[in-house]
Write a protein that holds these residues in place. Structure first.
Motif, PDB file in Angstrom:
ATOM      1  N   SER A  68       0.845  -1.190   0.000  1.00 52.60           N
ATOM      2  CA  SER A  68       0.000   0.000   0.000  1.00 52.60           C
ATOM      3  C   SER A  68       0.882   1.242   0.000  1.00 52.60           C
ATOM      4  N   VAL A  69       0.377   2.277  -0.679  1.00 54.45           N
ATOM      5  CA  VAL A  69       1.122   3.536  -0.707  1.00 54.45           C
ATOM      6  C   VAL A  69       0.857   4.259   0.601  1.00 54.45           C
ATOM      7  N   VAL A  70       1.938   4.566   1.309  1.00 48.89           N
ATOM      8  CA  VAL A  70       1.790   5.184   2.634  1.00 48.89           C
ATOM      9  C   VAL A  70       2.660   6.430   2.740  1.00 48.89           C
ATOM     10  N   GLN A  71       2.328   7.226   3.731  1.00 53.04           N
ATOM     11  CA  GLN A  71       3.079   8.414   4.072  1.00 53.04           C
ATOM     12  C   GLN A  71       4.232   8.018   4.993  1.00 53.04           C
ATOM     13  N   PHE A  72       5.378   8.668   4.823  1.00 50.37           N
ATOM     14  CA  PHE A  72       6.483   8.390   5.740  1.00 50.37           C
ATOM     15  C   PHE A  72       6.162   8.952   7.117  1.00 50.37           C
ATOM     16  N   GLU A  73       6.558   8.201   8.155  1.00 55.86           N
ATOM     17  CA  GLU A  73       6.305   8.641   9.530  1.00 55.86           C
ATOM     18  C   GLU A  73       7.008   9.960   9.815  1.00 55.86           C
ATOM     19  N   ASP A  74       8.228  10.103   9.270  1.00 52.46           N
ATOM     20  CA  ASP A  74       9.054  11.247   9.646  1.00 52.46           C
ATOM     21  C   ASP A  74       9.225  12.258   8.514  1.00 52.46           C
ATOM     22  N   ARG A  75       8.468  12.108   7.451  1.00 53.96           N
ATOM     23  CA  ARG A  75       8.470  13.115   6.396  1.00 53.96           C
ATOM     24  C   ARG A  75       7.136  12.984   5.667  1.00 53.96           C
ATOM     25  N   THR A  76       6.160  13.726   6.138  1.00 58.54           N
ATOM     26  CA  THR A  76       4.782  13.417   5.767  1.00 58.54           C
ATOM     27  C   THR A  76       4.442  13.758   4.320  1.00 58.54           C
ATOM     28  N   LYS A  77       5.307  14.560   3.649  1.00 58.38           N
ATOM     29  CA  LYS A  77       5.023  14.808   2.231  1.00 58.38           C
ATOM     30  C   LYS A  77       5.501  13.650   1.363  1.00 58.38           C
ATOM     31  N   LEU A  78       6.249  12.761   1.959  1.00 56.26           N
ATOM     32  CA  LEU A  78       6.870  11.675   1.207  1.00 56.26           C
ATOM     33  C   LEU A  78       6.008  10.421   1.262  1.00 56.26           C
ATOM     34  N   GLN A  79       5.731   9.911   0.069  1.00 58.17           N
ATOM     35  CA  GLN A  79       4.953   8.675  -0.013  1.00 58.17           C
ATOM     36  C   GLN A  79       5.771   7.596  -0.709  1.00 58.17           C
ATOM     37  N   ALA A  80       5.532   6.367  -0.302  1.00 58.33           N
ATOM     38  CA  ALA A  80       6.186   5.253  -0.987  1.00 58.33           C
ATOM     39  C   ALA A  80       5.281   4.045  -0.892  1.00 58.33           C
ATOM     40  N   ASN A  81       5.546   3.088  -1.774  1.00 59.98           N
ATOM     41  CA  ASN A  81       4.830   1.832  -1.687  1.00 59.98           C
ATOM     42  C   ASN A  81       5.496   0.991  -0.602  1.00 59.98           C
ATOM     43  N   HIS A  82       4.709   0.641   0.378  1.00 64.64           N
ATOM     44  CA  HIS A  82       5.214  -0.149   1.508  1.00 64.64           C
ATOM     45  C   HIS A  82       4.732  -1.579   1.333  1.00 64.64           C
ATOM     46  N   ILE A  83       5.678  -2.501   1.260  1.00 65.21           N
ATOM     47  CA  ILE A  83       5.345  -3.897   0.972  1.00 65.21           C
ATOM     48  C   ILE A  83       5.736  -4.761   2.170  1.00 65.21           C
ATOM     49  N   LEU A  84       4.832  -5.610   2.580  1.00 64.14           N
ATOM     50  CA  LEU A  84       5.138  -6.531   3.681  1.00 64.14           C
ATOM     51  C   LEU A  84       5.034  -7.955   3.150  1.00 64.14           C
ATOM     52  N   VAL A  85       6.159  -8.654   3.167  1.00 63.52           N
ATOM     53  CA  VAL A  85       6.199 -10.019   2.635  1.00 63.52           C
ATOM     54  C   VAL A  85       6.241 -10.992   3.807  1.00 63.52           C
ATOM     55  N   ASP A  86       5.320 -11.950   3.797  1.00 60.05           N
ATOM     56  CA  ASP A  86       5.323 -12.975   4.843  1.00 60.05           C
ATOM     57  C   ASP A  86       6.311 -14.068   4.454  1.00 60.05           C
ATOM     58  N   TYR A  87       7.407 -14.124   5.159  1.00 64.03           N
ATOM     59  CA  TYR A  87       8.408 -15.142   4.860  1.00 64.03           C
ATOM     60  C   TYR A  87       9.307 -15.262   6.072  1.00 64.03           C
ATOM     61  N   GLU A  88       9.564 -16.482   6.456  1.00 57.51           N
ATOM     62  CA  GLU A  88      10.368 -16.657   7.660  1.00 57.51           C
ATOM     63  C   GLU A  88      11.848 -16.803   7.317  1.00 57.51           C
ATOM     64  N   ILE A  89      12.662 -16.007   7.993  1.00 53.76           N
ATOM     65  CA  ILE A  89      14.113 -16.139   7.850  1.00 53.76           C
ATOM     66  C   ILE A  89      14.674 -16.526   9.210  1.00 53.76           C
ATOM     67  N   PRO A  90      15.228 -17.742   9.307  1.00 52.73           N
ATOM     68  CA  PRO A  90      15.746 -18.218  10.597  1.00 52.73           C
ATOM     69  C   PRO A  90      16.926 -17.355  11.053  1.00 52.73           C
TER      70      PRO A  90
END
Ligand SMILES: [Zn+2]
Length: 479
Positions: free
Chosen positions: A88-110
Motif C-alpha cells: 500500500s502507498v503510505v506516508q512516511f512517519e518522519d516526512r509526511t510529504k513523502l509517499q512510498a509503496n510499503h510492501i510486507l512479505v510474509d516469509y520466515e528467515i531463521p
C-alpha cells in the motif's frame, strides 16, 4: 544546501533513532534486472534479493519500500513458490510529504541465515520534487534516466521512515549484479565492473555490471553517453568532452600526488564518474561519483573528485561498540583541500582558510543547537550527526598536519592504510597508530580534546582561530 537540510532532519530524528537501532534484516546481495518502455515511461524490474537475518531469533515478515508509482506483481522464494505479501502507498512517519509503496512479505528467515526472494515489479518513476527534494527529478526518458536509491527505484528493506532506512543501509554493505536492457542508441552507466554487453532483440543492448566493492547504494544512469577511460577514472559524460578531459587529467594528477604521499593502493580500482542531468544532485559511493552537469562542467570545482579519490586510501573503520563516527569524511575533505593547495599555486593557504570556515560553521551549528557542544566526535555516529564528520575532523586533521609536519602526517596516513587495509580497524587502532608514528609529540591530550571529549567545542565557542588552536598544541608539548 542539501547537506544542511538532511542535517536538520537528522537532528530532529536522532532522539528516536536509538530505539530502532539494528533492525535485523539487511540486504546482502542484489541481482537487479531492468528493462524500459520509454514511450510509456515505465520500467519493468525483476529483483532477486538475498536477505540476511542478523539476529538470534527468526523474523517472519520482510518490510520493503519502493517508489510510490512502482507496483509489486509477485514475490517468490528461491523454489519459485509464491509468497504472500501486502502493498500500500503510505506516508512516511518522519516526512509526511513523502509517499512510498510499503510492501510486507510474509516469509520466515531463521536466525543468522539468509534467504533469497524474487520480486517482480514495474511502473512509473516521476521524482520526489513535491517532498522538497528538488534534486530528485528522476524519470524514465531516453534523454536521461536515473535509477537510484533516493527514489526507491529498487526494493529496499525498510519501514516507511527515513531514519529507519538510513539506519538499515548503513548497517551492512551488499554486492550487486545489474542486468539492464536499453535501446542500442543508449548507454548504461554504473560504477561496477562491466561483465558483458550483449545485443538483444529489437535493436536493444543488455549491460551486465557487477559491484567492484560492497556498496550501500546502486546507481544506474541511462543516456546517449560518451566515455573516456583512463587507468584511474572511467568517465561517462553527456556532451562536454573538454570537461571530461580536464577531469581525467585532474584525477590522474591527484592520484599521482596521493600515491607519492601515502604509497600505492593494494588493489587499484578505477573510480567511475557519471555526469547526470542538471540539478539532479551529487552523490558518491566509494568508487562511483555522480556529478550533475553544473558541477561536471565547472572545472574549478574538483573538490568532490579529490575528496572521493582520497577515500580510496581509507581503511574500513568498524568500532567495537556503537556506530563509526566517520571521521574519514573530515580526512577526505582535508586531503582534498591539501591537494588543491599543492597542485595549484594560486590556492596557497586554502587548508587554513577552510579550517577557519569550518570553525565558524561549527559555531553556528552549536549556537543553533547548544546540545551539540556536549557531544564528542566519537559519538557522532551514535547520534546520527555524521554531517559534522565532514567539518570537525577536517579541523582536527589540519591541526595535526601543521603540528607534526608533512612527512610524519603522510607516513602515518599511508602506513595505517598499508597496515590495516586487509583487516579494517577501529578508531582506537588509528589513535594508537598515530601515537606510535608521531612519538616526538604527545598526542594524548589532543585526541582526548578532539575525539573522546567535547573539549574542542570550547575553542569553537571562544572563536579561536585555526592558528590560535595550532599554537595552543605546539606550546602544550613544549611545556
Ligand atoms: Zn566522503
Amino acid at each position: 544546501m542539501k547537506r544542511t537540510l538532511t542535517f536538520a532532519l537528522l537532528l530532529i530524528l536522532s532522539a528516536g533513532l536509538f530505539a530502532q537501532n539494528h533492525f535485523p534484516l539487511v540486504a546482502d546481495h542484489y541481482q537487479l534486472e531492468l528493462s524500459f518502455d520509454f514511450p510509456k515511461e515505465t520500467l519493468k524490474g525483476r529483483c532477486q534479493m538475498t536477505i540476511l537475518n542478523q539476529s538470534d531469533s527468526a523474523i517472519t515478515q520482510i518490510p520493503l519500500l519502493l517508489y510510490r508509482l512502482l507496483k509489486v506483481n509477485s514475490v517468490k522464494n528461491s523454489d519459485g513458490d509464491e509468497l504472500k505479501f501486502a502493498q500500500s502507498v503510505v506516508q512516511f512517519e518522519d516526512r509526511t510529504k513523502l509517499q512510498a509503496n510499503h510492501i510486507l512479505v510474509d516469509y520466515e528467515i531463521p536466525p543468522h541465515e539468509s534467504k533469497v526472494i524474487h520480486i517482480d515489479y514495474g511502473g512509473h518513476l516521476l521524482g520526489y520534487t513535491e517532498t522538497g527534494w528538488r534534486y530528485v527529478t528522476d524519470r524514465i526518458s531516453p534523454e536521461f534516466t536515473l535509477i537510484r536509491m533516493d527514489t526507491y527505484a529498487y526494493p529496499l528493506i525498510s519501514q516507511p521512515s527515513i531514519s529507519f532506512l538510513i539506519n538499515n543501509l548503513r548497517q551492512h554493505l551488499f554486492n550487486y549484479d545489474i542486468v539492464v536492457t536499453v535501446p542500442d542508441t543508449l548507454v548504461v552507466a554504473n560504477g561496477g565492473r562491466l561483465q558483458s554487453r550483449t545485443p538483444a532483440p529489437d535493436n536493444q543492448m543488455t549491460y551486465h555490471y557487477s559491484s567492484k566493492k560492497p556498496a550501500w547504494r546502486i546507481d544506474i544512469a541511462i543516456s546517449p553517453y560518451s566515455q573516456l577511460n583512463t587507468e584511474v577514472l572511467h568517465i561517462f559524460y553527456l556532451n562536454d568532452e573538454k570537461s571530461a578531459m580536464r577531469i581525467a587529467e585532474s584525477g590522474a594528477n591527484a592520484m599521482q600526488q596521493y600515491t607519492q604521499w601515502w604509497g600505492g593502493l593494494q588493489s587499484p580500482e578505477a573510480v567511475t564518474i557519471i555526469e547526470t542531468e542538471k540539478n539532479s544532485g551529487g552523490q558518491a559511493d566509494e568508487l562511483v561519483i555522480l556529478l550533475p552537469e553544473e558541477s561536471f562542467s565547472n572545472i574549478n570545482n574538483f573538490h568532490n573528485l579529490y575528496h572521493e579519490l582520497a577515500h580510496l586510501w581509507h581503511v574500513f573503520i568498524r568500532e567495537n561498540e556503537g556506530i563509526s563516527p566517520r571521521w574519514e569524511e573530515g580526512l577526505a575533505d582535508f586531503s582534498a583541500y591539501l591537494i588543491n593547495e599543492t597542485l595549484y599555486e594560486e590556492r596557497a593557504g586554502l587548508v587554513k582558510r577552510a579550517a577557519n570556515n569550518n570553525l565558524r560553521r561549527l559555531k553556528r551549528d552549536f549556537e543553533r543547537n547548544p546540545a551539540l557542544q556536549n557531544i564528542p566526535l566519537m559519538d557522532y555516529g551514535n547520534h546520527r550527526l555524521t554531517n559534522l564528520s565532514y567539518v570537525q575532523p577536517m579541523v582536527m586533521f589540519s591541526v595535526l598536519y601543521y603540528w607534526v609536519g608533512e612527512e610524519v602526517f603522510h607516513n602515518t596516513i599511508g602506513g595505517f592504510y598499508q597496515e590495516y587495509i586487509e583487516t579494517g580497524a577501529s578508531t582506537k587502532d588509528f589513535i594508537n597508530y598515530w601515537k606510535l608514528m608521531a612519538a616526538s609529540v604527545n598526542l594524548n591530550g589532543f585526541f582526548e580534546d578532539w575525539i573522546y571529549t567535547p573539549r574542542f567545542a570550547e575553542f569553537v565557542m571562544e572563536e579561536k582561530s585555526f592558528d590560535d588552536i595550532l599554537e595552543y598544541y605546539i606550546n602544550s608539548t613544549q611545556q
